[in-house]
Design an enzyme around this catalytic site. Structure first.
Site, PDB file in Angstrom:
ATOM      1  N   ARG A 253       0.839  -1.200   0.000  1.00 21.79           N
ATOM      2  CA  ARG A 253       0.000   0.000   0.000  1.00 21.79           C
ATOM      3  C   ARG A 253       0.876   1.252   0.000  1.00 21.79           C
ATOM      4  NH1 ARG A 253      -3.971  -0.510   4.929  1.00 21.79           N
ATOM      5  NH2 ARG A 253      -4.749   1.481   4.090  1.00 21.79           N
ATOM      6  N   CYS A 318      -1.424   6.504   8.869  1.00 22.86           N
ATOM      7  CA  CYS A 318      -1.946   5.235   8.342  1.00 22.86           C
ATOM      8  C   CYS A 318      -3.101   5.557   7.402  1.00 22.86           C
ATOM      9  CB  CYS A 318      -2.361   4.300   9.471  1.00 22.86           C
ATOM     10  SG  CYS A 318      -3.651   4.929  10.553  1.00 22.86           S
TER      11      CYS A 318
END
Length: 337
Positions: A253, A318
């Site tokens: 990611r 995040c």
């Protein structure tokens, strides 16, 4: 010495009257929530299962247990922390801290962007603490159900929203280990509409009430909220910035080769950010435990966080504001920040 540690979560407004900078009602594209943790030479808010059991057996009204379990709502049959607390087993007397519910309602003035599990206001947080019967002087033990890798956010929220950080403990170990070590467990289904442990903020009418819980005003609290402009400054200043951004997402990611779990989110990362996947910090056999802190420290250092730059802020990032909490805790507990 107070060392600087910041936490990023996505938000649109955060108005916090005790120990937190108040943002205006002007909607930001994203507001990055932060918390500067209280640091010491030795940080030991992680407790073992035997120590937690010993605390539970004291039957003290000033010791409270909090189930902070949460799971990523993706896949065909995702786990649900609230549902698992309701069905049991659970630690007797424990409350469930629902990070999705103890948060600004989607579409409200505090959350017009409709983002999940945003940091609650001081008043909302205090109202939730009142509902759980928690006093500022109580010691809180935050635990999770088996193999839960996301309960760090509940622990972080309790500390950053105004409960004395020294009085919030993170239990290391699963409910299976709790049972194996002789800890008492409560079984059976709870009545969702009747049991006070399953409260919903929308049912409390908290907006119209004055909470009795008083949040702890932390010293040296300037700059505990970082907005988009400040984050962009960090990115644009590159190596001269007084902060470094650390991303808790997976390597895939981070580089944009793996899909995001929520539709509509772009892949990749902020320029200059470091990548420390939060799962790297956790015990491979039990996600409710950190790896030994010397290993955690080595992971951060190898990722590029210098042990000699103790006064440089670390901004933990995040996807939606959950897993960055694991980085913040790891950095504090291993002594790097």
């Amino acid at each position: 010495m107070m060392k600087r540690l910041c936490y990023i979560g996505i938000a649109t407004k955060c108005s916090l009257s005790s120990g937190f900078t108040t943002q205006t009602k002007t909607t930001l594209h994203r507001l990055f929530q932060t918390s500067r943790m209280m640091m010491a030479t030795s940080n030991n808010n992680l407790v073992t299962i035997p120590d937690a059991i010993a605390a539970h057996k004291q039957n003290s009204k000033h010791i409270k247990f909090i189930d902070g379990s949460w799971h990523m709502p993706v896949g065909d049959n995702p786990r649900n922390g609230r549902a698992e607390f309701t069905s049991g087993p659970r630690i007797p007397g424990a409350f469930y801290f629902d990070i999705d519910d103890i948060a600004p309602a989607m579409g409200s003035d505090d959350n017009p962007k409709k983002l999940p599990h945003m940091k609650p206001s001081s008043k909302m947080f205090a109202s939730a603490m009142d509902q759980m019967g928690i006093l500022p002087s109580d010691t809180l033990f935050v635990y999770a159900t088996n193999d839960c890798a996301f309960y760090h956010r509940a622990y972080w929220t309790l500390r950053s929203c105004g409960h004395d950080p020294a009085l919030v403990k993170l239990v290391q170990g699963s409910l299976d280990e709790w049972k194996e070590c002789g800890g008492e467990l409560e079984e059976g289904q709870l009545a969702e509409e009747e049991d006070e442990r399953l409260f919903r903020m929308s049912d409390l009418g908290w907006e119209e009430k004055t909470p009795t819980y008083q949040v702890v005003v932390m010293s040296d609290n300037e700059g505990v909220v970082v907005d988009m402009d400040q984050v962009l400054d960090i990115v644009n200043q590159k190596d001269t910035a007084d902060a470094v951004i650390v991303d808790a997402r997976s390597a895939g990611r981070f580089v944009g080769t793996a899909p995001e779990p929520r539709p509509g989110l772009r892949g990749g990362h902020m320029p200059g950010a470091l990548n420390v996947p939060f799962t790297d910090l956790l015990d491979a056999d039990d996600k409710t435990k950190f790896r030994p802190m010397d290993e955690v420290r080595d992971i951060f250092i190898k990722a590029g966080i210098s042990p000699d730059a103790s006064n440089r802020k670390v901004v933990c990032s995040c996807g939606s504001g959950v897993t960055a909490a694991a980085l913040a805790i790891g950095l504090e507990e291993c002594g790097l920040r």
